[in-house]
Design a protein around this motif. Structure first.
Motif, short mmCIF file in Angstrom:
data_model
loop_
_atom_site.label_atom_id
_atom_site.label_comp_id
_atom_site.label_asym_id
_atom_site.label_seq_id
_atom_site.Cartn_x
_atom_site.Cartn_y
_atom_site.Cartn_z
N PRO A 106 0.63 -1.72 0.35
CA PRO A 106 0.32 0.05 0.12
C PRO A 106 0.65 1.03 0.09
N GLN A 107 0.30 2.35 -0.59
CA GLN A 107 0.56 3.76 -1.10
C GLN A 107 1.29 4.22 0.61
N PHE A 108 2.70 4.59 0.65
CA PHE A 108 3.39 5.47 1.44
C PHE A 108 2.99 6.70 1.84
N LEU A 109 2.35 7.55 2.79
CA LEU A 109 2.06 8.35 2.81
C LEU A 109 2.32 9.61 3.21
N ALA A 110 3.75 9.22 4.76
CA ALA A 110 4.23 10.28 5.73
C ALA A 110 5.16 9.55 6.71
N LEU A 111 6.79 10.50 7.28
CA LEU A 111 6.84 9.86 8.47
C LEU A 111 7.10 11.40 8.92
N GLY A 112 7.74 11.33 10.31
CA GLY A 112 7.32 12.48 10.76
C GLY A 112 8.04 12.02 12.37
N SER A 113 8.18 12.78 13.43
CA SER A 113 8.61 12.75 14.85
C SER A 113 7.90 13.43 15.86
N VAL A 114 7.82 12.83 16.51
CA VAL A 114 6.64 13.04 18.58
C VAL A 114 7.45 12.88 19.35
N GLU A 115 8.15 13.93 20.24
CA GLU A 115 8.82 13.99 21.27
C GLU A 115 10.08 12.71 21.09
N GLY A 116 10.31 12.85 19.99
CA GLY A 116 11.71 11.95 20.00
C GLY A 116 11.38 10.19 19.32
N LEU A 117 10.28 10.56 18.88
CA LEU A 117 9.44 9.17 18.46
C LEU A 117 8.92 9.39 17.39
N ASN A 118 9.61 8.57 15.80
CA ASN A 118 9.27 8.52 14.72
C ASN A 118 8.43 7.62 14.49
N TYR A 119 7.07 8.23 13.65
CA TYR A 119 6.11 7.26 12.80
C TYR A 119 5.96 7.45 11.66
N LEU A 120 5.39 6.61 11.40
CA LEU A 120 5.33 5.67 9.73
C LEU A 120 3.96 5.77 9.05
N VAL A 121 3.20 6.97 7.80
CA VAL A 121 1.64 6.05 7.67
C VAL A 121 1.74 5.93 6.10
N ARG A 122 0.34 4.63 6.24
CA ARG A 122 0.93 4.34 4.64
C ARG A 122 -1.20 3.49 4.77
#
Length: 215
Positions: free
Chosen positions: A78-94
């Motif tokens: 499935p399509q990758f949508l975003a990569l980010g970070s919050v409070e030093g913890l990475n997150y990935l959205v697809r």
């Protein structure tokens, strides 16, 4: 379910950040050794948000994001949508892979061909998924998806052989279901073994597809 893994203030900050992207209705979905997973909606589509656990021994999200971007045009996952970070913890959205894991799915002949074609494509790209065996990363729906490339890498690939071995060579819950559904016997197992040996030796995908055409 996940309150003890992710502090409330981090979760709230993540949800606010995702809301700015249009992602709403976030709910806990699952947890693993390195991440917790939320399910949300972006317009009419469902999305998965993987958030790094604070106690995770490793963070592979940036590498996984690069891999997802590199294979995006092939529609393997499935399509990758975003990569980010919050409070030093990475997150990935697809995007969410609609369907069921192989163990619970009603596997048809066209699904098996899609599995062969997609795993062979990964082989040709030189990308080894690393977790094909076991089947929980292959989702069966209107189409076949391969998910979770966290442990994937650009190394000698073994994707198609792993998938076909799981489906037809080894004896497990998935292969037993397939053998019963398609009325297969030991001769089929031996024929597939020879085809996989030829594929590994000479890269002949046609040898495997010819065997699958007899299903």
């Amino acid at each position: 379910m996940m309150e003890h893994l992710i502090p409330e203030h981090i979760k709230n900050k993540l949800f606010r950040e995702l809301s700015k992207m249009g992602i709403e209705d976030l709910q806990p979905y699952s947890k693993g050794t390195t991440s917790v997973v939320f399910l949300g909606k972006l317009g009419e589509k469902r999305v998965v948000v993987k958030l790094q656990r604070p106690d995770s021994p490793r963070n592979n999200f940036e590498r996984e994001a690069k891999i997802l971007k590199s294979i995006e045009s092939f529609r393997i996952t499935p399509q990758f949508l975003a990569l980010g970070s919050v409070e030093g913890l990475n997150y990935l959205v697809r995007e969410f892979a609609e369907g069921e894991p192989m163990l619970y799915a009603d596997i048809e002949k066209n699904h098996i061909f899609q599995i062969a074609e997609k795993t062979a494509l990964l082989d040709r790209l030189g990308l080894d998924h690393g977790q094909i065996q076991g089947g929980k990363h292959i989702i069966i729906g209107d189409r076949v998806w391969i998910i979770d490339f966290e442990k994937a890498g650009w190394r000698k690939p073994n994707n198609l052989t792993s998938a076909m071995s799981m489906l037809f060579i080894g004896r497990n819950a998935i292969s037993e279901k397939i053998y019963e559904k398609f009325k297969l016997d030991e001769d089929f197992r031996k024929t597939m073994k020879r085809a996989l040996q030829l594929y590994k030796r000479e890269g002949k995908l046609s040898a495997v597809l010819d065997v699958l055409s007899t299903l």
